[in-house]
Structure formats: C-alpha cells, structure tokens
Design an enzyme around this catalytic site. Structure first.
Site, PDB file in Angstrom:
ATOM      1  N   ALA A   1      -7.247  57.709   1.288  1.00  0.00           N
ATOM      2  CA  ALA A   1      -6.767  57.236   2.592  1.00  0.00           C
ATOM      3  C   ALA A   1      -5.328  56.766   2.462  1.00  0.00           C
ATOM      4  O   ALA A   1      -4.872  56.388   1.376  1.00  0.00           O
ATOM      5  CB  ALA A   1      -7.656  56.110   3.107  1.00  0.00           C
TER       6      ALA A   1
ATOM      7  N   VAL B   1      -4.943  54.622  -0.827  1.00  0.00           N
ATOM      8  CA  VAL B   1      -6.140  54.368  -1.622  1.00  0.00           C
ATOM      9  C   VAL B   1      -6.476  55.642  -2.384  1.00  0.00           C
ATOM     10  O   VAL B   1      -6.615  56.719  -1.787  1.00  0.00           O
ATOM     11  CB  VAL B   1      -7.329  53.942  -0.751  1.00  0.00           C
ATOM     12  CG1 VAL B   1      -8.554  53.668  -1.619  1.00  0.00           C
ATOM     13  CG2 VAL B   1      -6.979  52.695   0.066  1.00  0.00           C
TER      14      VAL B   1
ATOM     15  N   ASP C   1      -9.086  41.297   8.812  1.00  0.00           N
ATOM     16  CA  ASP C   1      -8.953  42.677   9.300  1.00  0.00           C
ATOM     17  C   ASP C   1     -10.301  43.380   9.295  1.00  0.00           C
ATOM     18  O   ASP C   1     -10.412  44.534   8.900  1.00  0.00           O
ATOM     19  CB  ASP C   1      -7.941  43.434   8.429  1.00  0.00           C
ATOM     20  CG  ASP C   1      -7.613  44.823   8.962  1.00  0.00           C
ATOM     21  OD1 ASP C   1      -7.844  45.071  10.169  1.00  0.00           O
ATOM     22  OD2 ASP C   1      -7.145  45.673   8.177  1.00  0.00           O
TER      23      ASP C   1
END
Length: 277
Positions: free
Chosen positions: A16, A23, A136
């Site tokens: 990602a 990542v 988050d």
C-alpha cells in the site's frame, strides 16, 4: 518490483501507499519471518522533531500486547526514512472486504458485526489503558490475520506524523475523525471512541456519519433500523465528547444487548441504553 533492502530486512512487494508512508511485504532474513514494514516518506525526516517523536511512539507501540493489535517487532531510523517493522497480516483489510460485499449486494450479518466491534473495542480500551491513542481508526486500518480475526493497525501513526501538535492533520479519514479533532484539536480517547461509533454507523447504515450515502462503494444499509438504534449511533458519534459512550466495551455491550432483545415487527436492532464502562 525487485527485492531491495529496507534496513536489515528484505522487502519484496509493495502492499500500500499513502500520503504518509509505503507499506512493504518483507522478510526477516535471519528468522525467515514474514513482515510488514511501514516506511515513512522521506520528507518527514526533514522535520527535526520527527525522529524523537517517532522513536518515542515506536517504543510505546512495541510494548502493546493484545490479540487485536498488530505486533510491532522493531523500528529503525535510516538516513532518509523511518521504518516500523510489524507482523504480516495476510487477510486483507476490512475496507476491501466491505467493498467486495457491496459489489455482491451483501452486508455483514449482525453477529459478525458484533464480533468485529468486540475485537476493535477491546483493542481501543486496552491501548487507552496503556496511554496509547489511535487517532486514525477506519476500515482501512483494520486487517485480518490468517485465522480471519480482526487486528487493528496504525496505532499512534497520526501522532507520529503530526506537526508537533498532536492534532494529526496529515493523517486520517475525515469521515471517521471526531469533530473536535477535525477542527484541529488533539487526538483523545473520546475521539477514538467517536471513530468506533462511526465504524458501527458505516456497518449498519452503509456509510460513515460524515459521508453521503449516494455513490459510495460501501455495504448496503441494514433496512428498518429502529429509532433506538439510530439514537445509539447518534450517541456514539455525538459532537459532544462527554455525551459519547464512555468506553468501547460500553458500546459493544449496548449493541449485544440489542441483538439479544426481542424486536417487534421488523428485523431491526436497538442500541443506546447500556451504560457499562
């Protein structure tokens, strides 16, 4: 993409990319252990406050031990990048799972919603007890392990990338961000609990409180939600932090009580009356 080294680890596949980090799927060459490495983008290293903030937060994350929180094994501060080395979770994200269900016109069954909510709430309550906030929480930050159990990722990342204020303006999804955090306030436990309520809102209604339902690739809403469930969702996502559920467990217990209660007329559920903390 060719294999390359991230510190002492072998990165072999980009999983990602966001405005904050990449990542990578990686391997520990000594232990032959699969890993996920969050490599923060190089521009963060230009901020002289970033490295000590990252080191401090990484140590706190590595001390967390909960089955629904991703394990942090290591961290590294390189010349151009900061690395957070974590366990690899092969089951994909909740966001991807919900998108797939939506394409098939399906939703998560109420008991699966309860199990998911229970795990995420437990992770939040445990982390809060250790003095660690998330900042988050959203479907993209809930992954599944090989057994299919949900695991919460990215605890503390919003604080790591914040410009010294804790407000986390550079990270997060506005649809799951508490109003006080969206206005520039600090990340708090009450803000995390708002995000948990927003997650339940999305699972039941098909969209988070801050999103319009039209045109979204999310699960279809559960039909015939009772006034009580809507009141409970309103409480969980109240503008007033003091009016929200006092803990993740309190929200879970209210939802489970609604599932167990007899319902007149329709297959709706009611939440909002349980106040366990």
């Amino acid at each position: 993409m060719a294999e390359h080294m991230l510190g002492e680890y072998v990165a072999h596949r980009l999983i990602a990319r966001s405005a904050v980090a990449e990542v990578w799927a990686a391997v520990d060459p000594d232990l032959d252990r699969p890993l996920a490495i969050k490599a923060f983008l190089p521009h963060f290293m230009a901020d002289p406050t970033f490295a000590p903030r990252f080191r401090r937060q990484a140590k706190r994350l590595a001390a967390l031990h909960h089955p629904a929180i991703v394990r942090v094994f290591d961290f590294a501060l390189l010349d151009t990048q900061a690395l957070l080395v974590m366990e690899y979770l092969p089951g994909g994200t909740l966001a991807a799972r919900l998108d797939d269900l939506a394409r098939r016109g399906q939703t998560l069954p109420p008991q699966e919603v309860a199990a998911l909510l229970d795990a995420v709430a437990g992770a939040l309550d445990y982390a809060h007890a250790q003095g660690v906030l998330h900042g988050d929480l959203r479907p993209a930050n809930i992954l599944f392990n090989a057994e299919g159990d949900p695991v919460v990722c990215d605890f503390g990342v919003a604080q790591i990338v914040a410009a010294g204020t804790g407000a986390g303006e550079q990270a997060g999804d506005a649809a799951y961000r508490a109003p006080e955090q969206a206005a520039g306030g600090e990340i708090t436990a009450a803000g995390d609990l708002y995000a948990l309520g927003a997650l339940l809102h999305m699972l039941l209604m098909g969209h988070a409180p801050g999103e319009l339902s039209a045109g979204l690739s999310t699960a279809a809403p559960v039909p015939n939600l009772s006034p009580a469930v809507q009141e409970g969702l309103a409480r969980a996502t109240s503008v007033d932090p003091a009016a929200r559920f006092p803990s993740g467990r309190a929200l879970v217990e209210a939802y489970r009580a609604a599932l167990a209660a007899p319902v007149k007329g329709t297959a709706s559920v009611e939440i909002g009356d349980a106040d366990a903390s």
